[in-house]
Design a protein around this motif. Structure first.
Motif, PDB file in Angstrom:
ATOM      1  N   ASN A   1       0.872  -1.168   0.000  1.00  0.00           N
ATOM      2  CA  ASN A   1       0.000   0.000   0.000  1.00  0.00           C
ATOM      3  C   ASN A   1       0.910   1.218   0.000  1.00  0.00           C
ATOM      4  N   PRO A   2       1.167   1.803  -1.173  1.00  0.00           N
ATOM      5  CA  PRO A   2       2.174   2.869  -1.270  1.00  0.00           C
ATOM      6  C   PRO A   2       1.726   4.167  -0.617  1.00  0.00           C
ATOM      7  N   THR A   3       2.706   4.925  -0.178  1.00  0.00           N
ATOM      8  CA  THR A   3       2.436   6.259   0.344  1.00  0.00           C
ATOM      9  C   THR A   3       2.188   7.200  -0.829  1.00  0.00           C
ATOM     10  N   LEU A   4       1.646   8.336  -0.531  1.00  0.00           N
ATOM     11  CA  LEU A   4       1.428   9.345  -1.562  1.00  0.00           C
ATOM     12  C   LEU A   4       2.759   9.755  -2.184  1.00  0.00           C
ATOM     13  N   ARG A   5       3.808   9.832  -1.396  1.00  0.00           N
ATOM     14  CA  ARG A   5       5.137  10.208  -1.901  1.00  0.00           C
ATOM     15  C   ARG A   5       5.644   9.188  -2.926  1.00  0.00           C
ATOM     16  N   ILE A   6       5.462   7.907  -2.652  1.00  0.00           N
ATOM     17  CA  ILE A   6       5.885   6.864  -3.593  1.00  0.00           C
ATOM     18  C   ILE A   6       5.078   6.962  -4.878  1.00  0.00           C
ATOM     19  N   MET A   7       3.776   7.182  -4.754  1.00  0.00           N
ATOM     20  CA  MET A   7       2.932   7.328  -5.937  1.00  0.00           C
ATOM     21  C   MET A   7       3.366   8.537  -6.757  1.00  0.00           C
ATOM     22  N   GLU A   8       3.742   9.609  -6.064  1.00  0.00           N
ATOM     23  CA  GLU A   8       4.217  10.812  -6.748  1.00  0.00           C
ATOM     24  C   GLU A   8       5.511  10.517  -7.514  1.00  0.00           C
ATOM     25  N   LYS A   9       6.436   9.794  -6.888  1.00  0.00           N
ATOM     26  CA  LYS A   9       7.700   9.449  -7.550  1.00  0.00           C
ATOM     27  C   LYS A   9       7.452   8.631  -8.811  1.00  0.00           C
ATOM     28  N   ILE A  10       6.521   7.697  -8.733  1.00  0.00           N
ATOM     29  CA  ILE A  10       6.209   6.858  -9.887  1.00  0.00           C
ATOM     30  C   ILE A  10       5.582   7.702 -10.991  1.00  0.00           C
ATOM     31  N   ALA A  11       4.646   8.577 -10.625  1.00  0.00           N
ATOM     32  CA  ALA A  11       3.998   9.440 -11.616  1.00  0.00           C
ATOM     33  C   ALA A  11       5.020  10.342 -12.306  1.00  0.00           C
ATOM     34  N   ILE A  12       5.920  10.920 -11.548  1.00  0.00           N
ATOM     35  CA  ILE A  12       6.951  11.788 -12.126  1.00  0.00           C
ATOM     36  C   ILE A  12       7.831  10.988 -13.089  1.00  0.00           C
ATOM     37  N   ALA A  13       8.227   9.796 -12.675  1.00  0.00           N
ATOM     38  CA  ALA A  13       9.069   8.954 -13.528  1.00  0.00           C
ATOM     39  C   ALA A  13       8.353   8.610 -14.835  1.00  0.00           C
ATOM     40  N   LEU A  14       7.045   8.377 -14.749  1.00  0.00           N
ATOM     41  CA  LEU A  14       6.260   8.030 -15.935  1.00  0.00           C
ATOM     42  C   LEU A  14       5.821   9.261 -16.728  1.00  0.00           C
ATOM     43  N   GLU A  15       6.146  10.443 -16.197  1.00  0.00           N
ATOM     44  CA  GLU A  15       5.797  11.726 -16.822  1.00  0.00           C
ATOM     45  C   GLU A  15       4.287  11.889 -16.975  1.00  0.00           C
ATOM     46  N   ILE A  16       3.577  11.555 -15.892  1.00  0.00           N
ATOM     47  CA  ILE A  16       2.128  11.715 -15.841  1.00  0.00           C
ATOM     48  C   ILE A  16       1.756  12.373 -14.517  1.00  0.00           C
ATOM     49  N   THR A  17       0.495  12.765 -14.391  1.00  0.00           N
ATOM     50  CA  THR A  17       0.018  13.339 -13.133  1.00  0.00           C
ATOM     51  C   THR A  17      -0.436  12.217 -12.203  1.00  0.00           C
ATOM     52  N   LEU A  18      -0.580  12.555 -10.936  1.00  0.00           N
ATOM     53  CA  LEU A  18      -1.135  11.585  -9.989  1.00  0.00           C
ATOM     54  C   LEU A  18      -2.537  11.175 -10.413  1.00  0.00           C
ATOM     55  N   GLU A  19      -3.289  12.119 -10.929  1.00  0.00           N
ATOM     56  CA  GLU A  19      -4.643  11.824 -11.389  1.00  0.00           C
ATOM     57  C   GLU A  19      -4.620  10.748 -12.483  1.00  0.00           C
ATOM     58  N   GLU A  20      -3.677  10.867 -13.418  1.00  0.00           N
ATOM     59  CA  GLU A  20      -3.560   9.879 -14.483  1.00  0.00           C
ATOM     60  C   GLU A  20      -3.125   8.515 -13.927  1.00  0.00           C
ATOM     61  N   LEU A  21      -2.292   8.542 -12.895  1.00  0.00           N
ATOM     62  CA  LEU A  21      -1.813   7.297 -12.296  1.00  0.00           C
ATOM     63  C   LEU A  21      -2.966   6.506 -11.683  1.00  0.00           C
ATOM     64  N   VAL A  22      -3.883   7.179 -11.036  1.00  0.00           N
ATOM     65  CA  VAL A  22      -4.968   6.480 -10.332  1.00  0.00           C
ATOM     66  C   VAL A  22      -6.260   6.411 -11.145  1.00  0.00           C
ATOM     67  N   LYS A  23      -6.201   6.839 -12.376  1.00  0.00           N
ATOM     68  CA  LYS A  23      -7.379   6.837 -13.243  1.00  0.00           C
ATOM     69  C   LYS A  23      -7.986   5.436 -13.328  1.00  0.00           C
ATOM     70  N   GLY A  24      -9.283   5.365 -13.070  1.00  0.00           N
ATOM     71  CA  GLY A  24      -9.993   4.093 -13.188  1.00  0.00           C
ATOM     72  C   GLY A  24      -9.950   3.213 -11.961  1.00  0.00           C
ATOM     73  N   ILE A  25      -9.238   3.630 -10.928  1.00  0.00           N
ATOM     74  CA  ILE A  25      -9.149   2.816  -9.715  1.00  0.00           C
ATOM     75  C   ILE A  25     -10.333   3.148  -8.814  1.00  0.00           C
ATOM     76  N   GLU A  26     -11.043   2.113  -8.430  1.00  0.00           N
ATOM     77  CA  GLU A  26     -12.204   2.290  -7.558  1.00  0.00           C
ATOM     78  C   GLU A  26     -11.936   1.614  -6.226  1.00  0.00           C
ATOM     79  N   SER A  27     -12.402   2.230  -5.162  1.00  0.00           N
ATOM     80  CA  SER A  27     -12.296   1.590  -3.851  1.00  0.00           C
ATOM     81  C   SER A  27     -13.700   1.219  -3.389  1.00  0.00           C
ATOM     82  N   PHE A  28     -13.808   0.118  -2.715  1.00  0.00           N
ATOM     83  CA  PHE A  28     -15.127  -0.350  -2.255  1.00  0.00           C
ATOM     84  C   PHE A  28     -15.221  -0.185  -0.754  1.00  0.00           C
TER      85      PHE A  28
END
Length: 72
Positions: free
Chosen positions: A45-72
């Motif tokens: 379960n990644p931290t927001l900081r880890i998600m940010e690092k991945i998004a930056i590396a992929l040259e996308i926004t955090l919004e694009e990274l989590v696009k389509g992910i639903e939580s129940f």
């Protein structure tokens, strides 16, 4: 499906779109390759900081990274 699993699948999809190995993305994001592998399998379960690092590396926004992910 758990949000962690969905996020992992999304990261793997985006990584494959760039034709990168896990090692490539881990290096670009400054995270451990084994940690990235765990993320992609939904075992972490990644931290927001880890998600940010991945998004930056992929040259996308955090919004694009989590696009389509639903939580129940």
């Amino acid at each position: 499906m758990k949000a962690e699993k969905q996020l992992g699948m999304r990261i793997r999809y985006l990584r494959n779109q760039k034709h990168w190995s896990q090692e490539d993305l881990a290096l670009e994001a400054g995270i451990n390759k084994n940690y990235l592998s765990d993320l992609e399998r939904g075992n972490r379960n990644p931290t927001l900081r880890i998600m940010e690092k991945i998004a930056i590396a992929l040259e996308i926004t955090l919004e694009e990274l989590v696009k389509g992910i639903e939580s129940f």
